[in-house]
Design a protein around this motif. Structure first.
Motif, PDB file in Angstrom:
ATOM      1  N   TRP A   5       0.801  -1.163   0.107  1.00  0.00           N
ATOM      2  CA  TRP A   5      -0.014   0.243  -0.050  1.00  0.00           C
ATOM      3  C   TRP A   5       0.929   1.091   0.150  1.00  0.00           C
ATOM      4  O   TRP A   5       1.644   1.479   0.887  1.00  0.00           O
ATOM      5  N   ARG A 266     -14.386   9.818  -4.102  1.00  0.00           N
ATOM      6  CA  ARG A 266     -13.677   8.895  -3.640  1.00  0.00           C
ATOM      7  C   ARG A 266     -12.857   9.513  -2.602  1.00  0.00           C
ATOM      8  O   ARG A 266     -12.407   8.973  -1.490  1.00  0.00           O
ATOM      9  N   LYS A 270     -11.966   8.857   1.239  1.00  0.00           N
ATOM     10  CA  LYS A 270     -10.747   8.432   1.747  1.00  0.00           C
ATOM     11  C   LYS A 270     -10.143   9.164   3.035  1.00  0.00           C
ATOM     12  O   LYS A 270      -9.807   8.840   3.985  1.00  0.00           O
ATOM     13  N   PRO A 342      -6.059   3.226  -3.742  1.00  0.00           N
ATOM     14  CA  PRO A 342      -7.589   2.460  -3.621  1.00  0.00           C
ATOM     15  C   PRO A 342      -8.135   2.827  -2.195  1.00  0.00           C
ATOM     16  O   PRO A 342      -7.355   2.989  -1.208  1.00  0.00           O
ATOM     17  N   GLU A 343      -9.420   2.733  -2.000  1.00  0.00           N
ATOM     18  CA  GLU A 343      -9.962   2.970  -0.762  1.00  0.00           C
ATOM     19  C   GLU A 343      -9.637   1.680   0.086  1.00  0.00           C
ATOM     20  O   GLU A 343      -9.494   2.154   1.255  1.00  0.00           O
ATOM     21  N   ALA A 344      -9.510   0.449  -0.427  1.00  0.00           N
ATOM     22  CA  ALA A 344      -8.894  -0.643   0.352  1.00  0.00           C
ATOM     23  C   ALA A 344      -7.504  -0.221   0.996  1.00  0.00           C
ATOM     24  O   ALA A 344      -7.480  -0.604   2.159  1.00  0.00           O
ATOM     25  N   ALA A 345      -6.479   0.577   0.517  1.00  0.00           N
ATOM     26  CA  ALA A 345      -5.487   0.834   1.202  1.00  0.00           C
ATOM     27  C   ALA A 345      -5.885   1.815   2.463  1.00  0.00           C
ATOM     28  O   ALA A 345      -5.047   1.625   3.485  1.00  0.00           O
ATOM     29  N   GLU A 347      -8.637   1.821   4.051  1.00  0.00           N
ATOM     30  CA  GLU A 347      -9.324   1.050   5.249  1.00  0.00           C
ATOM     31  C   GLU A 347      -7.847   0.088   5.939  1.00  0.00           C
ATOM     32  O   GLU A 347      -8.219   0.036   6.870  1.00  0.00           O
ATOM     33  N   ALA A 348      -7.013  -0.336   5.021  1.00  0.00           N
ATOM     34  CA  ALA A 348      -6.162  -1.082   5.782  1.00  0.00           C
ATOM     35  C   ALA A 348      -5.199  -0.155   6.809  1.00  0.00           C
ATOM     36  O   ALA A 348      -4.899  -0.583   7.676  1.00  0.00           O
ATOM     37  N   GLN A 351      -7.316   0.604   9.610  1.00  0.00           N
ATOM     38  CA  GLN A 351      -6.952  -0.422  10.833  1.00  0.00           C
ATOM     39  C   GLN A 351      -5.609  -0.531  11.584  1.00  0.00           C
ATOM     40  O   GLN A 351      -5.531  -0.876  12.793  1.00  0.00           O
TER      41      GLN A 351
END
Lengths: 361, 361
Positions: A5, A266, A270, A342-345, A347-348, A351
């Motif tokens: 990421w 987006r 983010k 990305p949004e997943a990055a 989110e990670a 966390q």
């Protein structure tokens, strides 16, 4: 292959789909029998790529016809110097709005080539806020007003375009161009180093209103004149063809993703997610930038105890995060959330940050 | 994947081994979890790459320690303008040797920033020969003497380094750097656009003697001063990281192939083979450049009947040859034989040329 990421401030993450396509056609592009890097910029294939890339950028931005697009070199810093050479007469004056390290650098480089007046600055507030528009002391006779809509180091962003009257507005958009829809018609000149939201380093994309190209030229070499580059479709000499190509792939990817409105939403999600974790950490993380001017592109934060900085960096790197170290000028951490992140990055990352705070809070 | 024989003048062929390696690691370079294009130029990994690339270039050239290496942008043309800004005082004078389109362009761009004197020219002979050294009217007070060791358009090359006394010799080696061993100590400054013999376009490699960096600076922006770039290891702002990386892969490839002596021999064989076919074609093909100054890098030739030009180009493209069309300024054909062009490509080309002559002669 393992992809981490990547939150680097620039050079920064590129869309994975763009990299995969560039990889697939690296040795044989478009049926040419050669890499795109190995072909003449004046050949039919590259000329088509160049024109298509410009068209796509115009579509993405809904750019009015009275603007030219240039694909140049030298980074934004070179254009700190070249912009006054092109837009102001010798002995002329220009106004600068200073809101961070990069706009301050723009002034200091420009000052060799124009009377670069600081019309407003938030330096006294350590660049944590924007100087209120009503306090700007603009000179109506200035050749232009220069500002930096997003300062990457603190993460300080103008969310509205300032009204500066009839004086052309010049914007260094290196770190937020294409991050959201933009009304190009409000600007005289927009420029951006590519390495944050467009492509690799070594390319500068410039959007300039035609009337500014008609200003009388100073006695400087033709290669330094924007009007000459515009008249030669940015091919007064060999351009950065690889950068131009990757910019084109990125513009195509932006269009396929839904365009700048989708990107703007987006990026808002983010950054809201990340600021939310910072603000709800009971002071474990802190961002001191004026709320209304927080950047959607660069989110800086400090840990409540700077003795934890090294551990945060070591653990985040081990967990597969790249580029979280803040700029040396201010320390702390920074996550850059350009379009390709990305949004997943995010989110990670949040966390990881929650877990780190729970463990060390 | 299909790879054609690429004789482009620039951007030009890159070594296939370099492209394959770049392709393999495009999404995950050096175990970093990111493309080399996605990483900070100030990060540890890229800094190591940058330093290793410079070291390799120093080794290849046997470069003396009192020279700095810069990795810049803007193409040779930008440095036509920047060299006088850096090496000559305001109102100063410099000598230029004009042997083709590019050295003439160097004069015209420099002339905005220095009294650019033409000390010798072969323009009256249509740039088909070199002006004899004894006819050069050098000014001993010049800030430097500029020349172009290889002119790509005609294919005209100096095979010896001219003696210009104590005045620093400045060379635009864009089209022949690394094509053979070179005595760097004879030069004050060497510069080269990368897109012929080094890497992709958008990168300029400059080699400059330290005493020239100590000349008093003009009042120009820091980003335009070579001394500032040297003091900052070419990272006064973000460099072209992809170009720097590919230059490094190319330098490694050159070393693995045996270094510049091997390249020099190979390029001599390649060009001798092609000139041989031209000279033995009974006038079907013709090269009018003075024999002693024929280029080993760019071989130009005309067909005895220019009505055959279009057919030659169509048939050669269909046969898998790229980039044989001569520069628009002189017409005809040109084959560029840079390091990355393998001997097999030249063998295939001469076979094609023999067949074409037999069919249409």
């Amino acid at each position: 292959m393992s992809r981490d990421w990547n939150f680097s401030a620039g050079p920064a993450a590129l869309p994975e789909a763009v990299l995969k396509r560039a990889q697939a056609e690296l040795l044989d592009w478009n049926g040419s029998g050669a890499s795109v890097m190995e072909l003449s910029h004046r050949g039919k294939r590259f000329m088509e790529l160049a024109a298509a890339t410009e068209r796509r950028l115009r579509e993405l931005l809904g750019m009015p016809d009275n603007y030219k697009v240039l694909f140049l070199q030298g980074g934004a810093t070179q254009h700190f110097a070249q912009i006054p050479m092109n837009l102001a007469p010798e002995g002329g004056s220009a106004d600068y709005i200073v809101t961070g390290v990069f706009s301050r650098k723009a002034v200091s480089e420009a000052a060799y080539h124009v009377d670069a007046r600081i019309a407003a600055t938030s330096e006294a507030n350590d660049f944590l806020s924007l100087p209120p528009r009503e306090q700007w002391t603009l000179n109506p006779a200035a050749s232009y007003v220069h500002y930096t809509p997003n300062e990457t180091i603190r993460g300080l962003e103008f969310h509205d375009i300032p009204d500066v009257g009839d004086v052309p507005l010049v914007a260094d958009m290196s770190s937020n161009i294409l991050g959201a829809p933009l009304d190009v018609s409000r600007f005289g000149l927009i420029y951006a180093g590519a390495q944050k939201n467009i492509g690799p380093s070594g390319l500068v994309v410039m959007i300039v209103r035609e009337d500014l190209l008609a200003r009388p030229p100073r006695p400087i070499a033709k290669i330094l004149r924007y009007a000459e580059q515009a008249a030669n479709d940015s091919m007064l000499n060999t351009p950065n063809t690889w950068g131009w190509y990757l910019a084109g792939l990125t513009f195509d990817w932006l269009a396929a993703e839904g365009g700048l409105a989708v990107m703007g939403e987006r990026n808002a999600r983010k950054s809201a997610l990340l600021y939310g974790v910072i603000d709800s950490s009971n002071g474990f993380y802190r961002n001191d930038v004026e709320r209304a001017a927080r950047s959607r592109m660069n989110v800086s934060f400090v840990l409540h105890d700077s003795a934890l900085d090294a551990l945060f960096l070591t653990e985040s790197e081990a967990a597969g995060f790249i580029g979280l170290k803040g700029h040396k000028a201010v320390g702390g951490m920074r996550a850059s959330l350009y379009n390709a992140v990305p949004e997943a990055a995010v989110e990670a990352l949040v966390q990881f940050m929650r877990d780190f705070a729970a463990k060390h809070g």
